[in-house]
Write a protein that holds these residues in place. Structure first.
Motif, PDB file in Angstrom:
ATOM      1  N   THR A  20      12.345  -9.661  -3.778  1.00 50.94           N
ATOM      2  CA  THR A  20      11.312 -10.715  -3.166  1.00 50.94           C
ATOM      3  C   THR A  20      10.724 -11.284  -4.510  1.00 50.94           C
ATOM      4  O   THR A  20      10.931 -12.198  -4.981  1.00 50.94           O
ATOM      5  CB  THR A  20      10.484 -10.536  -1.962  1.00 50.94           C
ATOM      6  N   GLY A  23       5.697  -6.604  -7.605  1.00 51.35           N
ATOM      7  CA  GLY A  23       4.501  -5.911  -6.729  1.00 51.35           C
ATOM      8  C   GLY A  23       3.717  -5.287  -7.720  1.00 51.35           C
ATOM      9  O   GLY A  23       4.238  -4.897  -8.751  1.00 51.35           O
ATOM     10  N   ARG A  43      -8.765  -9.680  -5.257  1.00 51.55           N
ATOM     11  CA  ARG A  43      -8.610  -9.769  -3.984  1.00 51.55           C
ATOM     12  C   ARG A  43      -9.675  -9.287  -3.010  1.00 51.55           C
ATOM     13  O   ARG A  43     -10.118  -8.096  -3.272  1.00 51.55           O
ATOM     14  CB  ARG A  43      -7.216  -9.212  -3.680  1.00 51.55           C
ATOM     15  N   PRO A  48      -5.000  -6.290   4.023  1.00 46.99           N
ATOM     16  CA  PRO A  48      -4.400  -5.353   4.196  1.00 46.99           C
ATOM     17  C   PRO A  48      -3.234  -5.441   3.004  1.00 46.99           C
ATOM     18  O   PRO A  48      -2.570  -6.408   2.551  1.00 46.99           O
ATOM     19  CB  PRO A  48      -3.850  -4.979   5.557  1.00 46.99           C
ATOM     20  N   ILE A  50       0.863  -3.652   1.853  1.00 47.44           N
ATOM     21  CA  ILE A  50       2.120  -3.256   2.347  1.00 47.44           C
ATOM     22  C   ILE A  50       2.380  -1.982   1.794  1.00 47.44           C
ATOM     23  O   ILE A  50       2.188  -1.699   0.435  1.00 47.44           O
ATOM     24  CB  ILE A  50       3.109  -4.351   1.952  1.00 47.44           C
ATOM     25  N   HIS A  52       5.188   0.608   0.650  1.00 53.26           N
ATOM     26  CA  HIS A  52       6.774   0.590   0.232  1.00 53.26           C
ATOM     27  C   HIS A  52       7.183   1.870   0.184  1.00 53.26           C
ATOM     28  O   HIS A  52       6.568   2.962  -0.137  1.00 53.26           O
ATOM     29  CB  HIS A  52       6.949   0.046  -1.287  1.00 53.26           C
ATOM     30  N   VAL A  85       5.209  -4.546  10.694  1.00 52.29           N
ATOM     31  CA  VAL A  85       3.757  -4.109  11.003  1.00 52.29           C
ATOM     32  C   VAL A  85       3.491  -3.185  12.293  1.00 52.29           C
ATOM     33  O   VAL A  85       4.214  -3.769  13.309  1.00 52.29           O
ATOM     34  CB  VAL A  85       2.668  -5.187  11.160  1.00 52.29           C
ATOM     35  N   THR A 102      -3.173  -1.012  12.240  1.00 52.09           N
ATOM     36  CA  THR A 102      -1.874  -1.311  11.986  1.00 52.09           C
ATOM     37  C   THR A 102      -1.511  -1.070  10.494  1.00 52.09           C
ATOM     38  O   THR A 102      -2.643  -1.077   9.499  1.00 52.09           O
ATOM     39  CB  THR A 102      -1.422  -2.736  12.303  1.00 52.09           C
ATOM     40  N   ARG A 106       7.574  -1.407   4.263  1.00 50.56           N
ATOM     41  CA  ARG A 106       8.819  -2.161   3.736  1.00 50.56           C
ATOM     42  C   ARG A 106       9.665  -1.030   3.066  1.00 50.56           C
ATOM     43  O   ARG A 106       9.072  -0.323   1.970  1.00 50.56           O
ATOM     44  CB  ARG A 106       8.335  -3.386   2.986  1.00 50.56           C
ATOM     45  N   PRO A 131       0.780  -5.098  -3.470  1.00 48.63           N
ATOM     46  CA  PRO A 131       0.829  -6.617  -3.079  1.00 48.63           C
ATOM     47  C   PRO A 131       1.580  -7.223  -4.046  1.00 48.63           C
ATOM     48  O   PRO A 131       1.980  -6.667  -5.092  1.00 48.63           O
ATOM     49  CB  PRO A 131      -0.594  -6.741  -3.187  1.00 48.63           C
ATOM     50  N   SER A 132       1.750  -8.664  -3.985  1.00 46.55           N
ATOM     51  CA  SER A 132       2.370  -9.448  -4.929  1.00 46.55           C
ATOM     52  C   SER A 132       1.602  -9.235  -6.135  1.00 46.55           C
ATOM     53  O   SER A 132       0.360  -9.318  -6.152  1.00 46.55           O
ATOM     54  CB  SER A 132       2.533 -10.995  -4.553  1.00 46.55           C
ATOM     55  N   GLU A 172       8.276 -14.090  -0.687  1.00 52.57           N
ATOM     56  CA  GLU A 172       7.883 -12.791  -0.074  1.00 52.57           C
ATOM     57  C   GLU A 172       8.410 -12.510   1.110  1.00 52.57           C
ATOM     58  O   GLU A 172       9.188 -13.523   1.671  1.00 52.57           O
ATOM     59  CB  GLU A 172       6.281 -12.979   0.120  1.00 52.57           C
ATOM     60  N   SER A 173       8.603 -10.903   1.373  1.00 52.44           N
ATOM     61  CA  SER A 173       9.189 -10.925   2.769  1.00 52.44           C
ATOM     62  C   SER A 173       8.722 -11.495   3.955  1.00 52.44           C
ATOM     63  O   SER A 173       7.634 -11.635   3.945  1.00 52.44           O
ATOM     64  CB  SER A 173       9.011  -9.194   2.687  1.00 52.44           C
ATOM     65  N   ILE A 175       7.336 -11.160   7.582  1.00 49.35           N
ATOM     66  CA  ILE A 175       6.441  -9.991   8.019  1.00 49.35           C
ATOM     67  C   ILE A 175       6.617 -10.237   9.585  1.00 49.35           C
ATOM     68  O   ILE A 175       6.484 -11.371  10.112  1.00 49.35           O
ATOM     69  CB  ILE A 175       4.947 -10.207   7.789  1.00 49.35           C
ATOM     70  N   ARG A 187       4.867 -14.093   8.707  1.00 49.88           N
ATOM     71  CA  ARG A 187       5.169 -14.948   7.810  1.00 49.88           C
ATOM     72  C   ARG A 187       6.730 -15.046   7.552  1.00 49.88           C
ATOM     73  O   ARG A 187       7.303 -13.909   7.712  1.00 49.88           O
ATOM     74  CB  ARG A 187       4.578 -14.027   6.439  1.00 49.88           C
TER      75      ARG A 187
END
Ligand code: TXA
Ligand code: MG
Length: 323
Positions: A20, A23, A43, A48, A50, A52, A85, A102, A106, A131-132, A172-173, A175, A187
């Motif tokens: 995508t 990261g 940030r 939250p 992700i 991996h 999630v 939660t 990914r 994150p990105s 991005e993926s 969600i 998303r």
């Protein structure tokens, strides 16, 4: 891979390619390393991250009470551009989940991302929070060069950037919140709403604007099941240049549109994708190019229709901040 995994184990950051976007990775069990992700990105710490993982087999490390439809989604689309999630396990601490109950998980589909995740697992790691790899609110990077431009000034000599060339998907993926009876797509991404409903056999709930089509499949309008209150139109995925949708480009402005749309005189063409997949793949680098050329405005002709076009319109609406 083994060396990069050691850096992760030592608490350093490793930026890595996925299918995508790139990261910015840290050991997802190391609160100090994760704190550095927030610092480097600038940030807010209640957003939250992700986690991996190398394969779906490890999902139980991070999540519990996983519904059957989530297992189906994982089987159908992992490794791939999809984040689930789920209810978090003991391992998923507040510093990963932004204090929510939660966790986002990914399995990315990229030879370097998977190689890194496997090496990290071999070294005793449980998962990589990523994150990105952009400063907060900016355009996500789709090349290693873009990562270094975004974050180079904030990284240390010990941090690592892995170069895997340009990302295949480019946005991005998808969600999907799997904590209720039916999947809620938070998303949009390359895994489309149709793919999710077909895989699960369930109705789906969409919190973003999706395409309504007529019985012949022709695009009519965008609509949402529920507009997310926060973040629905926040300025995100945005370059410095002002992004304008629904306007005719004028001389001196940047322009992104499908190949079959001509460039008016004096307008600076930034991308001419042949189809929606290519549109997604080149969009962020074209927006970065606008900034690199010091353009103050970029006009984008949005792709219409379903599939990845929905994700492109979602990101463009945020980049344009409602304009
Ligand atoms: O494609 C991607 O997903 C990329 C690559 C690197 O995997 N990652 C990515 O991460 O886009 P990030 O942090 O830039 O965006 C993740 C989004 C954030 O908006 C975050 O709020 C949301 O996922 N998210 C993460 N965990 C969540 C959770 N437990 N509940 C709801 N939203 C969550
Ligand atoms: Mg991001």
């Amino acid at each position: 891979m083994a060396s990069a995994a050691e850096h992760l184990m030592a608490g350093d950051l490793v930026a890595f390619p996925t299918e995508t976007v790139y990261g910015l990775g840290a050991d997802a069990t190391d609160s100090q390393a994760v704190a550095r992700i927030y610092q480097v990105k600038g940030r807010p710490s209640d957003h939250p991250l992700i986690v991996h993982i190398a394969s779906m087999d490890r999902i139980g490390d991070w999540a519990r009470e996983i519904p059957e439809y989530a297992i189906k989604l994982g089987r159908d689309f992992w490794p791939g551009p999809m984040t689930l999630v789920l209810k978090r396990s003991e391992l998923a601490k507040d510093f990963i989940t932004g204090k929510q109950d939660t966790v986002g998980v990914r399995v990315p589909d990229h030879v370097i991302a998977l190689g890194l995740l496997e090496a990290f697992e071999k070294a005793g790691g449980k998962g990589i929070a990523a994150p990105s790899a952009n400063r907060f609110g900016h355009v996500s990077p789709t090349s290693a060069t873009a990562v270094v431009e975004e974050l180079g000034a904030y990284l240390t000599q010990r941090d690592v950037v892995l170069d895997g060339g340009a990302c295949e998907v480019g946005v991005e993926s998808t969600i999907i919140d799997c904590t209720t009876d039916i999947p809620r797509i938070l998303r949009p991404g390359a895994i489309s709403d149709d793919m999710v409903s077909q895989s699960t056999g369930l109705d789906i709930f969409r919190t973003y604007r999706f395409a309504i089509t007529d019985s012949a499949g022709c695009y009519l309008i965008d609509k949402a099941d529920e507009i997310r209150v926060s973040g629905s139109l926040e300025n995100h995925y945005a370059p410095l240049a002002m992004v304008l949708l629904c306007e005719t480009p004028a001389a001196g402005q940047g322009f992104i549109a499908h190949e079959n749309i001509q460039t008016p005189p004096g307008v600076i063409r930034l991308a001419s994708p042949r189809d929606d997949e290519e549109f997604a793949r080149v969009l962020y680098s074209a927006l970065r190019q606008a900034d690199a050329q010091g353009l103050s405005e970029v006009v984008v002709v949005q792709p219409i229709g379903v599939g990845i076009a929905v994700a492109i319109r979602d990101r463009l609406a945020r980049a344009a901040n409602g304009r």
